[in-house]
Scaffold this motif. Structure first.
Motif, PDB file in Angstrom:
ATOM      1  N   TRP A  24     -13.056  47.846   7.888  1.00 29.03           N
ATOM      2  CA  TRP A  24     -11.999  48.497   8.641  1.00 29.03           C
ATOM      3  C   TRP A  24     -10.813  47.551   8.819  1.00 29.03           C
ATOM      4  O   TRP A  24     -10.991  46.374   9.157  1.00 29.03           O
ATOM      5  N   ASN A  26      -6.935  47.522  10.764  1.00 28.92           N
ATOM      6  CA  ASN A  26      -6.037  48.211  11.675  1.00 28.92           C
ATOM      7  C   ASN A  26      -4.676  48.418  11.013  1.00 28.92           C
ATOM      8  O   ASN A  26      -4.116  47.491  10.430  1.00 28.92           O
ATOM      9  N   ASN A 206      -5.854  53.713  17.904  1.00 29.75           N
ATOM     10  CA  ASN A 206      -7.026  53.348  17.083  1.00 29.75           C
ATOM     11  C   ASN A 206      -6.850  53.826  15.636  1.00 29.75           C
ATOM     12  O   ASN A 206      -7.700  54.520  15.072  1.00 29.75           O
ATOM     13  N   ARG A 208      -6.899  53.182  11.890  1.00 32.41           N
ATOM     14  CA  ARG A 208      -7.569  52.206  11.024  1.00 32.41           C
ATOM     15  C   ARG A 208      -7.956  52.835   9.691  1.00 32.41           C
ATOM     16  O   ARG A 208      -8.010  54.060   9.547  1.00 32.41           O
TER      17      ARG A 208
END
Length: 453
Positions: A24, A26, A206, A208
């Motif tokens: 992951w 960001n 959030n 990502r």
């Protein structure tokens, strides 16, 4: 020899890394809009309290905050919350080029649609083809969106396969190869001159992405309906669901002439993956004649693409038994294929029950916005016959006809139609699928079927 071994080990190491997939990353640093650029409209985007906030502005077109980087295969997640229930969306694999409408953004969009139709999670192509996956195709996901709350969106792209999820619920599944890569963008939809919508916010957090995920990182296959826009192919999920090609895309295998033992020697041709009725006199079955599937079906889901030429007439019939021995086209329930604007049959019948998508001469198709493509473009037709005799006609992802075969309403409609003197019209336990030769140039492709139990 040592070099070969080292190279082999290196290849093995690279394979292992690839199998592990990505991590992951960001896309938003929580402080500013570094890595993003604004396109098209002039809605206001700011970074605040670990969120990107988009604010509506009067008389501006759709606005997009886009990643500076393009992405091809990926898994993307974001949470969003609406200040007011208005339209928005997440663009992906999208483009903005000066040569296309002065840089207008176009590409796939995961819809944010809290209106009464509840299509949040569907796939729309901004700036070009429109709806690819209206959520009418997946009613189970229509209540996944939560009003006045944070909603989690997930988009998975793997080659031509596109899947979307809203709050953990599988929403849409599209197979399409038009846009293999492009930017991701956060949309603030234009509000026109609606003063009451000015200054309202959409908030994202959030944000990502995983680039080039391993196969194991994608969600497992499920039972969601698949829209497959690649002609004459089956996706892995379609195969798992028991869908198969009824026409193989290249030969006459599985088909023959109606009332005949073999495929017609004239009147039909196969060209570049399309099955084509050749133009003749415009009359029923006077050239090559209708063709029917070798197999018979009772409860089923049938899909097909069709393309009309100007003024053309054809049809897809089901529960065809060839038992009537009639002249002209073989008898069966018919999904009408017609140029409504230029063919006179559209003005006959009652209440438009001979127009495109209708149950011919019985029930008119409900015409929805953008449910019908222009003549010369491909339409996607679908007929679903359930084991309890419920029947549906679909066109381009919209349900346009619904009835129950054999109920009192059906019987009354037959009694007032051209089929009134045919005993038990349309009530056979099983029958062939038929493509009609009405003497006009019409093309078919991607003919698929699934038996239902």
């Amino acid at each position: 020899m040592k070099k070969f071994i080292l190279l082999g080990c290196g290849l093995l190491w690279l394979t292992a890394v690839s199998a592990q997939g990505g991590k992951w990353q960001n896309l938003f640093n929580g402080k500013d809009l570094k890595g993003w650029k604004q396109l098209n409209g002039k809605a206001i985007y700011t970074a605040k309290n670990g969120e990107i906030v988009g604010t509506t502005v009067l008389s501006e077109p759709n606005s997009f905050l886009a990643t500076e980087k393009d992405y091809g295969d990926f898994i993307f997640e974001v949470e969003y919350k609406l200040d007011k229930d208005f339209n928005s969306g997440i663009q992906f694999r999208s483009q903005s080029k000066p040569e296309y409408q002065n840089g207008r953004v176009y590409g796939y969009q995961m819809e944010v649609d809290p209106s009464p139709r509840r299509w949040s999670g569907g796939v729309y192509e901004e700036g070009r083809r429109g709806w690819l996956y209206p959520l009418e195709l997946n009613p189970g996901a229509q209540h996944a969106y939560k009003a006045n709350a944070w909603n989690k969106y997930r988009i998975e792209c793997r080659g031509s396969e596109i899947r979307t999820f809203i709050n953990g619920i599988s929403a849409s599944h599209v197979i399409d190869n038009e846009l293999p890569s492009g930017f991701i963008a956060l949309q603030v939809h234009g509000i026109g001159k609606k003063q009451e919508d000015a200054g309202k916010n959409i908030r994202w957090r959030n944000i990502r992405i995983i680039e080039n995920p391993a196969a194991s990182q994608y969600s497992p296959y499920d039972t969601v309906y698949v829209v497959n826009n690649i002609p004459n192919t089956l996706s892995e999920q379609e195969k798992r669901q028991g869908i198969r090609l009824l026409w193989d895309g290249s030969t006459t295998k599985g088909w023959r002439g109606a009332y005949k033992q073999a495929f017609p020697e004239k009147g039909w041709n196969i060209t570049d993956g399309t099955l084509n009725v050749e133009p003749s006199s415009g009359a029923e079955s006077t050239n090559g004649g209708d063709i029917v599937s070798d197999e018979e079906f009772s409860a089923f889901s049938l899909e097909f693409d069709f393309k009309l030429t100007e003024g053309a007439n054809s049809g897809v019939k089901y529960f065809v038994t060839e038992s009537e021995g009639n002249k002209g086209s073989a008898i069966g329930l018919e999904y009408q294929v017609l140029d409504d604007e230029k063919h006179p049959d559209a003005k006959l019948g009652a209440a438009g029950n001979r127009k495109i998508g209708s149950l011919y001469d019985l029930i008119p198709a409900y015409k929805l916005y953008a449910s019908h493509k222009k003549v010369g473009e491909w339409n996607h037709g679908r007929v679903v016959v359930y084991p309890d005799n419920r029947v549906e006609h679909w066109m381009n992802g919209h349900k346009v006809v619904s009835y129950v075969r054999g109920d009192n309403i059906y019987k009354a409609l037959v009694a007032r139609s051209k089929y009134e003197k045919i005993p038990n019209f349309g009530m056979a336990e099983k029958g062939h699928i038929l493509l009609q030769d009405h003497g006009n140039a019409v093309s078919y492709r991607s003919i698929k079927i699934k038996s239902l139990k």
